[in-house]
Write a protein that holds these residues in place. Structure first.
Motif, mmCIF file in Angstrom:
data_model
loop_
_atom_site.group_PDB
_atom_site.id
_atom_site.type_symbol
_atom_site.label_atom_id
_atom_site.label_comp_id
_atom_site.label_asym_id
_atom_site.label_seq_id
_atom_site.Cartn_x
_atom_site.Cartn_y
_atom_site.Cartn_z
ATOM 1 N N VAL A 35 -10.493 3.898 -5.574
ATOM 2 C CA VAL A 35 -9.226 3.595 -4.901
ATOM 3 C C VAL A 35 -9.033 2.090 -4.815
ATOM 4 N N ILE A 36 -7.807 1.647 -5.099
ATOM 5 C CA ILE A 36 -7.404 0.256 -4.882
ATOM 6 C C ILE A 36 -6.263 0.268 -3.869
ATOM 7 N N HIS A 37 -6.493 -0.331 -2.722
ATOM 8 C CA HIS A 37 -5.491 -0.343 -1.648
ATOM 9 C C HIS A 37 -4.768 -1.688 -1.644
ATOM 10 N N LEU A 38 -3.512 -1.662 -2.064
ATOM 11 C CA LEU A 38 -2.699 -2.882 -2.151
ATOM 12 C C LEU A 38 -1.499 -2.872 -1.219
ATOM 13 N N ALA A 39 -1.102 -1.698 -0.738
ATOM 14 C CA ALA A 39 0.117 -1.605 0.058
ATOM 15 C C ALA A 39 -0.034 -2.350 1.377
ATOM 16 N N PHE A 40 0.981 -3.154 1.711
ATOM 17 C CA PHE A 40 1.019 -3.860 2.991
ATOM 18 C C PHE A 40 2.451 -4.313 3.215
ATOM 19 N N ASN A 41 2.938 -4.131 4.428
ATOM 20 C CA ASN A 41 4.288 -4.577 4.771
ATOM 21 C C ASN A 41 4.239 -6.069 5.088
ATOM 22 N N HIS A 42 4.838 -6.879 4.212
ATOM 23 C CA HIS A 42 4.757 -8.328 4.368
ATOM 24 C C HIS A 42 5.899 -8.921 5.198
ATOM 25 N N ASP A 43 6.466 -8.135 6.085
ATOM 26 C CA ASP A 43 7.411 -8.662 7.065
ATOM 27 C C ASP A 43 6.579 -9.263 8.195
ATOM 28 N N GLU A 68 2.264 -4.902 13.803
ATOM 29 C CA GLU A 68 2.554 -3.513 13.440
ATOM 30 C C GLU A 68 2.068 -3.221 12.017
ATOM 31 N N SER A 69 2.315 -4.145 11.100
ATOM 32 C CA SER A 69 1.884 -3.961 9.718
ATOM 33 C C SER A 69 0.367 -3.899 9.625
ATOM 34 N N SER A 70 -0.318 -4.724 10.417
ATOM 35 C CA SER A 70 -1.773 -4.749 10.408
ATOM 36 C C SER A 70 -2.341 -3.448 10.954
ATOM 37 N N ALA A 71 -1.700 -2.898 11.982
ATOM 38 C CA ALA A 71 -2.158 -1.625 12.543
ATOM 39 C C ALA A 71 -1.984 -0.499 11.528
ATOM 40 N N ALA A 72 -0.861 -0.496 10.810
ATOM 41 C CA ALA A 72 -0.631 0.522 9.781
ATOM 42 C C ALA A 72 -1.640 0.387 8.656
ATOM 43 N N ASP A 73 -1.967 -0.840 8.297
ATOM 44 C CA ASP A 73 -2.955 -1.100 7.262
ATOM 45 C C ASP A 73 -4.323 -0.561 7.682
ATOM 46 N N ALA A 113 -6.824 -6.401 10.307
ATOM 47 C CA ALA A 113 -8.176 -5.856 10.427
ATOM 48 C C ALA A 113 -8.704 -5.277 9.119
ATOM 49 N N SER A 114 -8.133 -5.676 7.992
ATOM 50 C CA SER A 114 -8.517 -5.108 6.703
ATOM 51 C C SER A 114 -10.015 -5.190 6.457
ATOM 52 N N GLU A 115 -10.565 -6.398 6.589
ATOM 53 C CA GLU A 115 -11.981 -6.586 6.276
ATOM 54 C C GLU A 115 -12.885 -5.981 7.340
ATOM 55 N N ALA A 116 -12.476 -6.089 8.592
ATOM 56 C CA ALA A 116 -13.277 -5.494 9.663
ATOM 57 C C ALA A 116 -13.344 -3.979 9.499
ATOM 58 N N THR A 117 -12.229 -3.370 9.108
ATOM 59 C CA THR A 117 -12.198 -1.923 8.902
ATOM 60 C C THR A 117 -13.040 -1.534 7.698
ATOM 61 N N ALA A 118 -12.966 -2.335 6.639
ATOM 62 C CA ALA A 118 -13.793 -2.074 5.460
ATOM 63 C C ALA A 118 -15.275 -2.159 5.804
#
Length: 296
Positions: free
Chosen positions: A68-76, A82-87, A136-141
């Motif tokens: 899996v490659i996860h690239l989706a992120f809302n860049h608003d 909110e975008s970070s929480a969804a990520d 939290a991308s890296e912390a979650t990973a």
């Protein structure tokens, strides 16, 4: 390899999909837009309808994938928390399907705010997750890796071609609204950069090598000065260029001032050595000089 890609129709994701297909991999791309479904399907990828908010769909895509490659992120960035929480939720959902397997999971992060007054390296870690830094991308990973998920991280700089340039795209909109281009202080702070095709190639190499817990920097240019970026934009947009104080920068850029005035330089020495990655695309200033302005 059958690869599930989120953000498959985005600026970087669409290039990654083409890179994977050209290398003989099969791709399942997440797509939420009916308008882009045909475009994605035309590349030869399989389409999975949904968004990163659809955790059940994410689990479905991950369950059927070899990686899996996860690239989706809302860049608003006005909704960064909110975008970070969804990520975070998306990463957790995908990881739950990969737990206990050796299937690689590439999580996307950024090189910004890793270091100050020197180029960030792959060994540097992002700030702790907080209200001031909600991503939290890296912390979650890392949490998933502790549970046995085969995670690795790709950190992005300003990714560009002649149509889009990461944070520079937001600058262009702002400068057009204000009728002038500006940098803060002496403009010597730098932004790392890489061409989108080089970045796509790096994702493929990272997936194929799949070194657990690896961190890679998709950085072709260690740092392009903010002054050089703004002066190039001034030439192309035919707008005046000026230096402003940090106080004036806060008034002009608002929340964006922390990026405009920050040094976002980063090294990719370790990444190049580990992956054999050698970027060949044009530099950021070269692409800014050839901006497709009519499409912006």
């Amino acid at each position: 390899m059958r690869v599930f890609v989120t953000g498959a129709t985005g600026f970087i994701g669409s290039a990654v999909v083409k890179e994977l297909l050209a290398a003989g991999h099969s791709v399942v791309g997440l797509c939420r837009s009916d308008d882009k479904t045909k475009v994605l399907a035309a590349t030869g990828a399989e389409v999975l309808h949904g968004s990163i908010e659809d955790t059940d769909v994410l689990k479905q895509g991950a369950a059927r994938a070899d990686g899996v490659i996860h690239l989706a992120f809302n860049h608003d960035f006005s909704k960064f928390a909110e975008s970070s929480a969804a990520d975070r939720r998306a990463i957790e959902a995908i990881g739950s399907e990969l737990e206990g397997s050796q299937r690689p999971f590439i999580v996307t992060s950024g090189v910004g705010l890793l270091a100050q007054d020197r180029p960030a390296t792959e060994a540097d870690m992002p700030p702790p997750v907080s209200d001031a830094y909600p991503r939290a991308s890296e912390a979650t990973a890392a949490a998933l890796a502790a549970r046995g998920v085969h995670t690795l991280v790709v950190r992005l700089p300003q990714v560009h071609d002649t149509t889009r340039q990461g944070l520079v795209t937001a600058l262009i909109r702002l400068y057009r609204e204000k009728g002038a281009c500006a940098y803060i202080g002496d403009g010597r702070n730098r932004w790392a950069a890489a061409h989108v095709l080089d970045v796509a190639h790096l994702y493929r190499l990272a997936l194929e090598k799949a070194e657990p817990n690896a961190r890679y920097h998709a950085v072709a240019e260690e740092g392009v000065s903010m002054r050089a970026i703004v002066e190039a934009l001034g030439r192309r947009l035919k707008l005046p260029v000026e230096a402003i104080t940090p106080e004036e920068g806060q008034a002009l850029f608002g929340w964006f001032a922390r990026f405009v005035g920050h040094d976002l330089a980063a090294s990719s020495v370790q990444t190049r050595r580990q992956l054999g990655w050698e970027p060949t695309g044009p530099g950021l200033i070269d692409d800014l000089e050839r901006l497709e302005l009519n499409e912006r």
